[in-house]
Design a protein around this motif. Structure first.
Motif, mmCIF file in Angstrom:
data_model
loop_
_atom_site.group_PDB
_atom_site.id
_atom_site.type_symbol
_atom_site.label_atom_id
_atom_site.label_comp_id
_atom_site.label_asym_id
_atom_site.label_seq_id
_atom_site.Cartn_x
_atom_site.Cartn_y
_atom_site.Cartn_z
ATOM 1 N N PRO B 74 0.437 -1.151 0.048
ATOM 2 C CA PRO B 74 0.302 -0.036 -0.124
ATOM 3 C C PRO B 74 0.821 1.122 -0.117
ATOM 4 C CG PRO B 74 0.025 -1.214 1.944
ATOM 5 C CD PRO B 74 0.527 -1.657 1.236
ATOM 6 N N ALA B 75 0.113 2.228 -0.789
ATOM 7 C CA ALA B 75 0.944 3.273 -0.802
ATOM 8 C C ALA B 75 0.262 4.108 -0.221
ATOM 9 C CB ALA B 75 1.677 3.872 -2.205
ATOM 10 N N GLY B 76 1.192 5.533 0.035
ATOM 11 C CA GLY B 76 0.060 7.134 0.538
ATOM 12 C C GLY B 76 0.644 8.140 -0.158
ATOM 13 N N LEU B 77 -0.528 9.058 -0.123
ATOM 14 C CA LEU B 77 -0.788 10.228 -1.190
ATOM 15 C C LEU B 77 -0.357 11.166 -0.760
ATOM 16 C CD1 LEU B 77 -0.951 11.552 -4.523
ATOM 17 C CD2 LEU B 77 -3.964 10.944 -3.110
ATOM 18 N N ALA B 120 -6.715 18.196 -5.407
ATOM 19 C CA ALA B 120 -7.812 17.265 -4.578
ATOM 20 C C ALA B 120 -8.084 16.098 -6.271
ATOM 21 C CB ALA B 120 -9.607 16.702 -4.309
ATOM 22 N N GLY B 121 -7.918 17.180 -7.510
ATOM 23 C CA GLY B 121 -7.755 16.361 -8.439
ATOM 24 C C GLY B 121 -6.248 16.324 -8.809
ATOM 25 N N LEU B 122 -5.560 16.912 -8.388
ATOM 26 C CA LEU B 122 -4.214 16.601 -8.822
ATOM 27 C C LEU B 122 -3.038 15.380 -7.796
ATOM 28 C CD1 LEU B 122 -1.016 17.826 -9.634
ATOM 29 C CD2 LEU B 122 -0.675 18.786 -6.699
ATOM 30 N N GLY B 123 -4.380 14.921 -6.871
ATOM 31 C CA GLY B 123 -3.776 13.775 -6.289
ATOM 32 C C GLY B 123 -4.418 12.951 -6.785
ATOM 33 N N ALA B 124 -5.576 12.697 -7.279
ATOM 34 C CA ALA B 124 -6.751 11.573 -8.305
ATOM 35 C C ALA B 124 -5.640 11.886 -9.226
ATOM 36 C CB ALA B 124 -8.321 12.478 -8.712
ATOM 37 N N ARG B 125 -5.151 12.035 -9.883
ATOM 38 C CA ARG B 125 -3.846 12.599 -11.281
ATOM 39 C C ARG B 125 -2.864 11.090 -10.939
ATOM 40 N NH1 ARG B 125 -1.801 17.566 -13.525
ATOM 41 N NH2 ARG B 125 0.397 16.392 -13.046
ATOM 42 N N LEU B 126 -2.604 11.871 -9.552
ATOM 43 C CA LEU B 126 -1.127 10.845 -9.124
ATOM 44 C C LEU B 126 -1.676 9.611 -8.832
ATOM 45 C CD1 LEU B 126 0.362 13.679 -7.164
ATOM 46 C CD2 LEU B 126 1.027 12.602 -9.015
ATOM 47 N N ARG B 127 -3.048 9.949 -7.688
ATOM 48 C CA ARG B 127 -3.395 8.293 -7.741
ATOM 49 C C ARG B 127 -3.189 7.106 -8.572
ATOM 50 N NH1 ARG B 127 -9.062 7.358 -4.701
ATOM 51 N NH2 ARG B 127 -8.782 4.899 -4.143
ATOM 52 N N ALA B 128 -4.323 7.887 -9.696
ATOM 53 C CA ALA B 128 -4.548 7.010 -11.281
ATOM 54 C C ALA B 128 -3.155 6.619 -11.881
ATOM 55 C CB ALA B 128 -5.332 7.604 -12.006
ATOM 56 N N GLU B 129 -1.837 7.770 -11.728
ATOM 57 C CA GLU B 129 -0.105 7.436 -11.873
ATOM 58 C C GLU B 129 -0.440 6.243 -11.021
ATOM 59 O OE1 GLU B 129 2.526 9.788 -12.266
ATOM 60 O OE2 GLU B 129 1.460 11.245 -13.142
ATOM 61 N N ALA B 130 -0.144 5.867 -10.002
ATOM 62 C CA ALA B 130 0.569 5.359 -9.393
ATOM 63 C C ALA B 130 -0.242 3.693 -9.244
ATOM 64 C CB ALA B 130 0.000 5.344 -7.782
ATOM 65 N N LEU B 131 -1.273 3.556 -9.565
ATOM 66 C CA LEU B 131 -2.523 2.439 -10.153
ATOM 67 C C LEU B 131 -1.715 1.492 -11.446
ATOM 68 C CD1 LEU B 131 -4.038 0.457 -9.005
ATOM 69 C CD2 LEU B 131 -5.977 2.133 -10.614
ATOM 70 N N ALA B 132 -1.587 2.312 -12.288
ATOM 71 C CA ALA B 132 -1.015 2.427 -13.686
ATOM 72 C C ALA B 132 0.576 1.562 -13.291
ATOM 73 C CB ALA B 132 -1.287 3.046 -14.281
ATOM 74 N N ARG B 135 0.361 -0.218 -8.019
ATOM 75 C CA ARG B 135 0.383 0.362 -6.403
ATOM 76 C C ARG B 135 -0.787 0.731 -6.208
ATOM 77 N NH1 ARG B 135 6.422 0.700 -5.597
ATOM 78 N NH2 ARG B 135 7.158 1.559 -7.382
ATOM 79 N N VAL B 136 -1.242 0.210 -5.105
ATOM 80 C CA VAL B 136 -2.792 0.702 -4.322
ATOM 81 C C VAL B 136 -2.706 2.086 -3.318
ATOM 82 C CG1 VAL B 136 -4.816 0.717 -3.570
ATOM 83 C CG2 VAL B 136 -4.027 -0.815 -5.305
ATOM 84 N N VAL B 137 -3.255 3.424 -3.971
ATOM 85 C CA VAL B 137 -2.954 4.388 -2.780
ATOM 86 C C VAL B 137 -3.590 3.734 -1.479
ATOM 87 C CG1 VAL B 137 -3.473 7.111 -2.067
ATOM 88 C CG2 VAL B 137 -1.984 6.255 -3.958
ATOM 89 N N ALA B 138 -3.833 3.965 0.110
ATOM 90 C CA ALA B 138 -4.067 3.036 0.655
ATOM 91 C C ALA B 138 -5.229 4.212 1.733
ATOM 92 C CB ALA B 138 -3.165 2.388 1.974
ATOM 93 N N GLY B 139 -4.053 5.514 1.383
ATOM 94 C CA GLY B 139 -5.087 6.598 2.738
ATOM 95 C C GLY B 139 -3.893 8.483 2.082
#
Lengths: 379, 379
Positions: B74-77, B120-132, B135-139
């Motif tokens: 699990p990764a952190g944002l 939050a949009g910035l975060g969502a973009r990074l989260r999607a990058e991580a998932l690709a 890596r699953v963002v846990a929090g």
DNA sequence: GTCAAATAATTCAACCGCTAAACAAATTCC
DNA sequence: GGAATTTGTTTAGCGGTTGAATTATTTGAC
């Protein structure tokens, strides 16, 4: 795990308002009644808890046996060395002061070894008194107005002119025999006394100890804050005016130069006599004390901005002078503390009498026993 | 108990320099090899630990399987709102930054809701990058330059002119969906980043965050100190001269008036441009910065006297300016800190680049997972 | 006065998690 | 190739908690 649960149960008994039953404890701790019964049994045979007669209760059902801290369980001895007196007291498990003694006298001309021997003698006398009354003293704590290492070395006590005094070593094998003695800062222990005696809702505060010097004990969430090495709370040497008068510590404009006992009693007799005069001469008090309170407020505002506590307790000589000091302190805090805009600060006088640190020291000993009952239950 | 031991083992793996074997962990935790094996198995199937090939070792014996934090666990944002930029990053369990992004731009003219939606949009973009990248963002955690309640309410962010902004509520259901987001003070999170990136022997320190305002994050024994209500560290409003110039907060002589970015860049362009000019014009720097350093030193000396830390880390814009600031800060500290007589203070520049708080925020998320592995292992 | 209801505390079997010691596995040294 | 060595697993045992059943002691209703 057992150790943890013993402490949990004991803590619940200590925190309760009325003697709780085993069933109450099971409910408040989340453990089973069976487990609580077993733990309570250990604590009772260990002499830490006692049963009291069932309190009359409404409704049906078997009456519950109330549990209280054992008034004749292990007791704590508190000792205090200060510039103009030595003090000691014995406190039982419930926190009640059972024996106390004070020896007045300026300690500055006396050598550290003699002071330590004298206070140990005082402690031994109190310990004997307690034993005669059926109480065994389990440990002692000594309050010193200075910076103390965990090993019992008094690094510096400026107002006693002590310098690297090995207090623990000097006490070992003296009148107290092999009773374990911990050594701590006077303001820290006085703050603990305030925490437990001051009562209602006191959770996080700065206790300001006005003696010859000015110290502070910081309590956060009912827990003493000691800083990284145990040398926190040197409020007297917080800077009020960067280019103010020179302090004994070498720096310029320390708070002690504005609100220390010597500054407050300038041109007055030292000690109690001077304080009495200051309080009697309302003109002088109204003139001199608010200025000191303002300086105190400036220093405390900085502290509060950094530490975020919502209450200041004025102790030591600041306690009786609070009527003159507190308004100025409060004004400065509300002006300078960022959070006071939506969460006002409280400034109050200490609820404690003299020798607060001795009471706090004794309390710290019994709190240690309550926090770590496992060791005590083994015997 | 199991939860505690899981955290213990995981913590030892995280703290180790080389991948430890199960036997190493047994030795360092005091548990049995059998117990450690069982715990490690849980952590491996839970995706928090991974085995690495045996490192070549001298001497006889079966080779050990090394254990490391799982790089794809699990990764952190981490997100950061600051006056002149928004930033975010994703950090894996090992603490490595995997994705990052910064959006420059003055946020003062933008409404809080829009700022929060943008970050939050910035975060969502990074989260999607991580998932690709697997890596699953846990929090997530969000750093804000202001005073934050535990509930996610931004009480006050003076330099953004925010006032009782319900950041948690605004974020809920936005671009980040139902990802849990905690909100914290920028200096606190930057201090955590310093703690983990700064490395060697950093145990207790004050991190001074020079942005538009001046904040501080206090770390004691590798643990963030938050004060009673989480509003500690308002260094910028500690008083340096009781009757100095008026501050935006209403008080007189706050540190911010002497060492804040606006004071440092008086008559210079704001922001990066001004800072570059200041560093280029060595005459101006040598004249203006030591004075600011002295004020900073006066304020910090008071803090250190009360809190007892032995290190000051200069971060934010103070980092690059440290060559001019640090000597003055150090001089003032050694003059005014009581304990410096026998235990000298250290002043150093931060090891971190820009957006330190975002990195610290992401790190805080993964540290929370590491501190509480039991919940994660259940699934 | 007796019995049901209610509440308190104890007893006992089952279970969870750790320990200790024996055992199996994989390597180096001789 | 075998002894020595170190790692990791298996197994029995033990301390301590849980949950349910049991016993104890009271109030209240009939």
């Amino acid at each position: 795990m057992r150790a943890h649960n013993l402490a949990l149960v004991l803590g619940q008994v200590a925190a309760a308002h009325r003697p709780p039953s085993r069933a109450d404890l099971a409910a408040s701790t989340g453990l089973t009644r069976a487990t609580v019964s077993a733990l309570v049994d250990d604590l009772v045979v260990g002499g830490l808890l006692a049963e009291v007669g069932p309190a009359p209760r409404a409704g049906a059902g078997r009456p519950a046996a109330g549990l209280v801290l054992h008034a004749y369980g292990p007791a704590g001895l508190g000792l205090e060395i200060n510039v103009d007196y030595l003090a000691g007291c014995v406190v039982d498990l419930t926190g009640t002061v059972r024996h106390r003694a004070v020896l007045h006298g300026d300690q500055r001309p006396v050598s550290p070894t003699e002071v330590l021997t004298a206070v140990a003698g005082l402690g031994a006398r109190l310990r004997a008194e307690a034993l005669a009354a059926g109480r065994v003293v389990a440990g002692a704590a000594l309050a010193v107005p200075g910076l103390v290492s965990g090993t019992g070395l008094v690094h510096r006590a400026p107002n006693l002119a002590w310098h690297d005094v090995d207090a623990a070593g000097t006490l070992a094998g003296g009148p107290l025999g092999d009773l374990p003695v911990t050594i701590d800062n006077e303001a820290n222990l006085a703050a603990l006394a305030e925490l437990h005696a001051g009562g209602q809702g006191l959770d996080s505060f700065v206790y300001v100890s006005g003696e010859i010097g000015i110290g502070a004990g910081i309590v956060l969430h009912r827990d003493l804050f000691r800083g990284a090495r145990g040398w926190s709370g040197e409020l007297g040497h917080v800077c009020v005016h960067p280019d103010g008068p020179r302090c004994r510590c070498g720096a310029l404009g320390c708070l002690e130069q504005y609100a220390g006992q010597e500054a407050l009693l300038r041109d007055l007799p030292a000690g109690e006599a001077g304080l009495a005069r200051l309080r009697a001469d309302t003109d002088l008090a109204a003139h001199r004390l608010p200025a000191a309170g303002t300086s105190l407020g400036v220093a405390l505002a900085g502290v509060v901005n950094m530490l975020d506590v919502d209450t200041v307790v004025l102790g030591g000589i600041f306690g009786p002078l609070a009527p003159w000091l507190a308004p100025a302190v409060e004004a400065e805090l509300s002006r300078r503390v960022l959070t006071s805009a939506w969460s006002p600060m409280t400034v109050r006088a200490s609820a404690l009498g003299p020798a607060a640190a001795a009471v706090g020291a004794a309390g710290a000993v019994v709190r240690d026993i309550l926090a770590e009952p496992a060791e005590w239950v083994r015997t």
